[in-house]
Every structure is written in C-alpha cells, then in structure tokens.
Design an enzyme around this catalytic site. Structure first.
Site, PDB file in Angstrom:
ATOM      1  CD  GLU A  15      -2.983  -0.988   2.266  1.00  0.00           C
ATOM      2  OE1 GLU A  15      -4.059  -0.438   2.041  1.00  0.00           O
ATOM      3  OE2 GLU A  15      -2.679  -1.434   3.385  1.00  0.00           O
ATOM      4  CB  SER A 174      -5.150  -1.420  -0.837  1.00  0.00           C
ATOM      5  OG  SER A 174      -5.024  -0.179  -0.182  1.00  0.00           O
ATOM      6  CE1 TYR A 245      -6.866   3.464  -2.722  1.00  0.00           C
ATOM      7  CE2 TYR A 245      -6.360   1.158  -3.192  1.00  0.00           C
ATOM      8  CZ  TYR A 245      -6.573   2.179  -2.283  1.00  0.00           C
ATOM      9  OH  TYR A 245      -6.493   1.932  -0.946  1.00  0.00           O
ATOM     10  NE  ARG A 284     -12.714   2.243   5.670  1.00  0.00           N
ATOM     11  CZ  ARG A 284     -11.701   1.874   4.880  1.00  0.00           C
ATOM     12  NH1 ARG A 284     -10.854   2.756   4.416  1.00  0.00           N
ATOM     13  NH2 ARG A 284     -11.527   0.609   4.574  1.00  0.00           N
ATOM     14  CG  ASP A 286     -14.080  -1.184   6.125  1.00  0.00           C
ATOM     15  OD1 ASP A 286     -14.232  -0.029   6.564  1.00  0.00           O
ATOM     16  OD2 ASP A 286     -13.149  -1.506   5.361  1.00  0.00           O
ATOM     17  CD  GLU A 300     -10.568  -4.262   6.408  1.00  0.00           C
ATOM     18  OE1 GLU A 300      -9.463  -4.612   6.836  1.00  0.00           O
ATOM     19  OE2 GLU A 300     -10.713  -3.533   5.417  1.00  0.00           O
ATOM     20  CG  ASN A 302      -9.060  -0.785   7.187  1.00  0.00           C
ATOM     21  OD1 ASN A 302      -8.148  -1.466   6.749  1.00  0.00           O
ATOM     22  ND2 ASN A 302     -10.327  -0.978   6.845  1.00  0.00           N
ATOM     23  N   GLY A 306      -7.337   4.987   4.478  1.00  0.00           N
ATOM     24  CA  GLY A 306      -6.994   5.906   3.391  1.00  0.00           C
ATOM     25  C   GLY A 306      -7.345   7.328   3.793  1.00  0.00           C
TER      26      GLY A 306
HETATM   27  P1  ATP Z   1      -8.994  -2.182   3.030  1.00  0.00           P
HETATM   28  O1  ATP Z   1      -8.457  -1.512   1.810  1.00  0.00           O
HETATM   29  O2  ATP Z   1     -10.349  -1.648   3.402  1.00  0.00           O
HETATM   30  O3  ATP Z   1      -8.044  -2.270   4.150  1.00  0.00           O
HETATM   31  P2  ATP Z   1      -8.642  -5.083   2.816  1.00  0.00           P
HETATM   32  O4  ATP Z   1      -7.561  -5.286   1.833  1.00  0.00           O
HETATM   33  O5  ATP Z   1      -8.304  -5.191   4.252  1.00  0.00           O
HETATM   34  O6  ATP Z   1      -9.374  -3.699   2.539  1.00  0.00           O
HETATM   35  P3  ATP Z   1     -11.194  -6.545   2.964  1.00  0.00           P
HETATM   36  O7  ATP Z   1     -11.925  -5.333   3.357  1.00  0.00           O
HETATM   37  O8  ATP Z   1     -11.092  -7.632   3.960  1.00  0.00           O
HETATM   38  O9  ATP Z   1      -9.744  -6.175   2.416  1.00  0.00           O
HETATM   39  O10 ATP Z   1     -11.836  -7.168   1.651  1.00  0.00           O
HETATM   40  C1  ATP Z   1     -11.867  -6.420   0.443  1.00  0.00           C
HETATM   41  C2  ATP Z   1     -13.213  -6.525  -0.229  1.00  0.00           C
HETATM   42  O11 ATP Z   1     -13.490  -7.894  -0.586  1.00  0.00           O
HETATM   43  C3  ATP Z   1     -14.396  -6.122   0.613  1.00  0.00           C
HETATM   44  O12 ATP Z   1     -14.564  -4.726   0.632  1.00  0.00           O
HETATM   45  C4  ATP Z   1     -15.525  -6.864  -0.115  1.00  0.00           C
HETATM   46  O13 ATP Z   1     -15.859  -6.233  -1.348  1.00  0.00           O
HETATM   47  C5  ATP Z   1     -14.883  -8.175  -0.460  1.00  0.00           C
HETATM   48  N1  ATP Z   1     -15.060  -9.189   0.611  1.00  0.00           N
HETATM   49  C6  ATP Z   1     -14.104  -9.531   1.498  1.00  0.00           C
HETATM   50  N2  ATP Z   1     -14.533 -10.505   2.332  1.00  0.00           N
HETATM   51  C7  ATP Z   1     -15.801 -10.767   1.967  1.00  0.00           C
HETATM   52  C8  ATP Z   1     -16.794 -11.685   2.450  1.00  0.00           C
HETATM   53  N3  ATP Z   1     -16.531 -12.517   3.455  1.00  0.00           N
HETATM   54  N4  ATP Z   1     -18.015 -11.693   1.835  1.00  0.00           N
HETATM   55  C9  ATP Z   1     -18.285 -10.845   0.808  1.00  0.00           C
HETATM   56  N5  ATP Z   1     -17.383  -9.967   0.309  1.00  0.00           N
HETATM   57  C10 ATP Z   1     -16.155  -9.923   0.867  1.00  0.00           C
HETATM   58 MG    MG Z   2      -8.261  -3.626   5.634  1.00  0.00          MG
HETATM   59 MG    MG Z   3     -11.693  -3.314   3.670  1.00  0.00          MG
HETATM   60 MG    MG Z   4      -6.709  -1.016   5.130  1.00  0.00          MG
END
Ligand code: ATP
Ligand code: MG
Ligand code: MG
Ligand code: MG
Length: 339
Positions: A15, A174, A245, A284, A286, A300, A302, A306
C-alpha cells in the site's frame, strides 16, 4: 509555540503508493500557523529518505532507493512533538513503527502497538471480536507451511466454508492479494497469491448475497465517537484494488441508504470493536449488510485508513461537520492527550 510534526509516508507494504497519496493531502492540510511539518518518505526497501528524496517521492508518487536505516532517523527524531505515521499495511499499520516510536518516547497519531497489531491481522481481529460478541462471517486460518506440506488440509478447510469464498493475506489492505474463489480449480492460485504476501492466510465464507458495503469512522481515544455511516457501491464482483483506486469505479454515499436502526447498530458495533481492540485516535470500521436477510457482519477494522481529501474516513467526518484540516489537527491533539 508551533508543534513539530514528523509525517511518515510510503513504507514497505503493498500500500506504499496509497500512503503517498494520503500523505500529500495531510501535508497540505496541517495548518502551518500551528504546525511545523517534516515529511519523511520510507522507501519500499524500508530506508528513510532525506528531504530531496522525500520531495521527489511525494511529487512523483514513487520513492527512489537510498536513504537511512530506520533507527538512525528515529534517534534524530527526538526533537519532534509527535509523529503522524500515515502508513498502511505491514511495517506501518501493524504495530512495528508504533513499537519503535514507543521505545523512542515520541507520541504518535493512531493506535498503539497492541491495537495496531491485532487490528491489522484479520484472524486476531476475528478472534478478539468474537469474544466481544460481534457478528462476523465464518472463517478458517491457514499457514504457509500447511499449504506447502499438507495442501489437502487447507483444501478441506475451504470445503467447510463452501464456494464462493474469499482468500486473503491475514495482514494487508487495499484488497492486495485478495481473491474471490467460486470454483475448486481457482482455489490453488488464490492461495499461492495470498501466501506469496503473508505467512498467514484467512479463508472467509462469503455473505449469503453480494453485500452492501458500509463503513463508519471512529475518532477519539478512550471516549471515542462514531461518524455517520457511509456506503460504497460499485459494479465489480467485489471491492478490489482497481475498483478502489480507479477514478469513477466506485460511488460513495454519505449517509448510507440504511434503515435508521441498522445505521445505529453499525455505529454501536464499531465503537464496541474499537474498544475491544484497544484502538486509539482513529479507525475506519467496515461492515457487510445483507439487505435480503438483514444480516450485519463486521468485516474489518483499519487503524490507518486511506486519508486523501476524497477518502471515506475524512468524508464521513466532514459529513459530521469536521473539516479535513480540523480532523488532522484533532488527530495530532489526540496523539498528545494523556489517556
Ligand atoms: P482495506 O483496503 O479496506 O483495508 P482489505 O484489503 O483489508 O481492505 P477486505 O476489506 O477484507 O480487504 O476485503 C476487500 C473486499 O473484498 C471487501 O470490501 C468486499 O468487497 C470483499 N469481501 C471480502 N470478504 C468478503 C466476504 N466474506 N463476503 C463478501 N465480500 C467480501
Ligand atoms: Mg483492511
Ligand atoms: Mg476493507
Ligand atoms: Mg486497510
């Protein structure tokens, strides 16, 4: 007296570029009558760049090689009143930098070692939040060594969850390294990708329908407040890196189009999670909301979301009447506050 702030950006995670974008916005917004800000970009190799290299990286969005080892810079960072570690992902959002700054005795923006480390790891987060009674999707943990030596074991765990499922590096952001797997033959490549980025991988059951994605901002230390709830909508299969992005791929809705009681539940659950994970400053949180069934799952947390002027977190607080520059100023005050 102006406060001297060290703004850290870039970093060693996937990231890096996202962090540079956030840092440009924060740098422009910290009021100069109150703060003396020194930006330092950390290269992908983990070197802290001198002023010319930092300037170049912030302008071009890419860090050159070279620079000092981390420890030299922290030793000379003693003159700062606070550090703003605007870093996302491992070696930045995961408690490592926070540990270094704690050892150096310099206050910093955001969660400490514990809150950062636990929130960064999706498995640890799920375990802590389960014990706090927070609803989450079904999940399984897999280790790189298990996937290498006993693939059938890992495949068995995936089978318990059923398809489609999500495969994610436990410590990233991300959407880097995340796959949605709908068929048996796509499982192995998804696991290979996730294990190329992390020793720990989480397998997650997908929500029963494509979920509505709602997010809420938390601000504060031991008396945190929640922002209004926001929502993201997009055409893609899931909220992947490109959708996040690429200009125009996702739409932000503030407030989220949710029944009042659901929005309230989101805010309350987010505050509960923030406290359970010992977060500080900002986060944040989610969620997935399944409109068809009314299910709400926490996805999750964060701890360094961002932070460009168009990012969700600052937009949520703007909707609550806190401008971007008031928000960054408030975050520095929270870093200096006694807890
Ligand atoms: P961030 O950039 O918010 O830190 P991240 O890389 O930590 O994101 P997640 O938020 O865990 O990743 O997952 C990314 C995306 O994948 C989610 O926003 C959603 O669109 C999809 N997703 C993840 N897990 C699931 C799930 N269990 N069921 C449905 N969709 C999911
Ligand atoms: Mg995350
Ligand atoms: Mg996320
Ligand atoms: Mg994040």
């Amino acid at each position: 007296m102006k406060k001297r702030i060290l703004l850290l950006a870039g970093g060693q995670s996937g990231e890096h570029e996202v962090s540079l974008m956030s840092a440009r916005s924060v740098l422009a917004a910290l009021p100069r009558d109150q703060f003396d800000v020194t930006p330092v970009v950390i290269s992908k190799q983990g070197r802290w760049l001198p002023p010319t290299g930092t300037q170049q990286a912030l302008e071009s969005g890419e860090a050159p090689t070279g620079g000092d080892l981390v420890l030299h810079r922290v030793a000379s960072a003693e003159g700062y009143d606070a550090v703003f570690p605007l870093l996302h992902g491992p070696m930045g959002e995961d408690g490592t930098i926070q540990g270094l700054l704690t050892l150096a005795g310099i206050p910093f923006v955001g969660s400490g070692v514990l809150g950062s480390a636990v929130s960064m790891d999706k498995v640890m987060t799920k375990q802590v939040l389960a014990s706090a009674g927070v609803p989450q999707v079904e999940w399984r943990l897999a280790l790189r060594r298990e996937w290498r030596d006993q693939p059938a074991l890992v495949e068995g765990r995936a089978a318990e969850l059923g398809f489609p499922l999500f495969v994610k590096p436990a410590n990233l952001g991300s959407s880097v390294g995340i796959s949605k797997v709908s068929r048996t033959q796509d499982l192995a490549p998804a696991l290979d990708l996730a294990f190329s980025l992390d020793r720990r991988v989480i397998l997650e059951a997908m929500t029963s329908h494509k979920p509505r994605e709602v997010e809420v901002g938390i601000l504060g230390n031991d008396a945190p407040v929640a922002s209004p709830v926001g929502e993201l909508s997009f055409e893609a299969e899931f909220y992947d890196y490109e959708t996040k992005y690429t200009e125009g791929r996702a739409e932000m809705h503030i407030p989220a189009r949710l029944p009042r009681e659901v929005a309230e539940q989101v805010r309350e659950t987010a505050l509960k999670a923030f406290r359970a994970l010992d977060c500080a400053g900002l986060a944040r949180v989610d969620f997935f909301y399944v409109e068809e069934t009314g299910e709400l799952y926490l996805n999750e947390v964060n701890t360094m979301p961002g932070f460009t002027t168009t990012s969700m977190y600052p937009k949520l607080f703007e909707a609550a009447g806190v401008s971007y520059s008031e928000l960054v100023t408030r975050l520095v005050s929270l870093a200096l506050e006694e807890r």
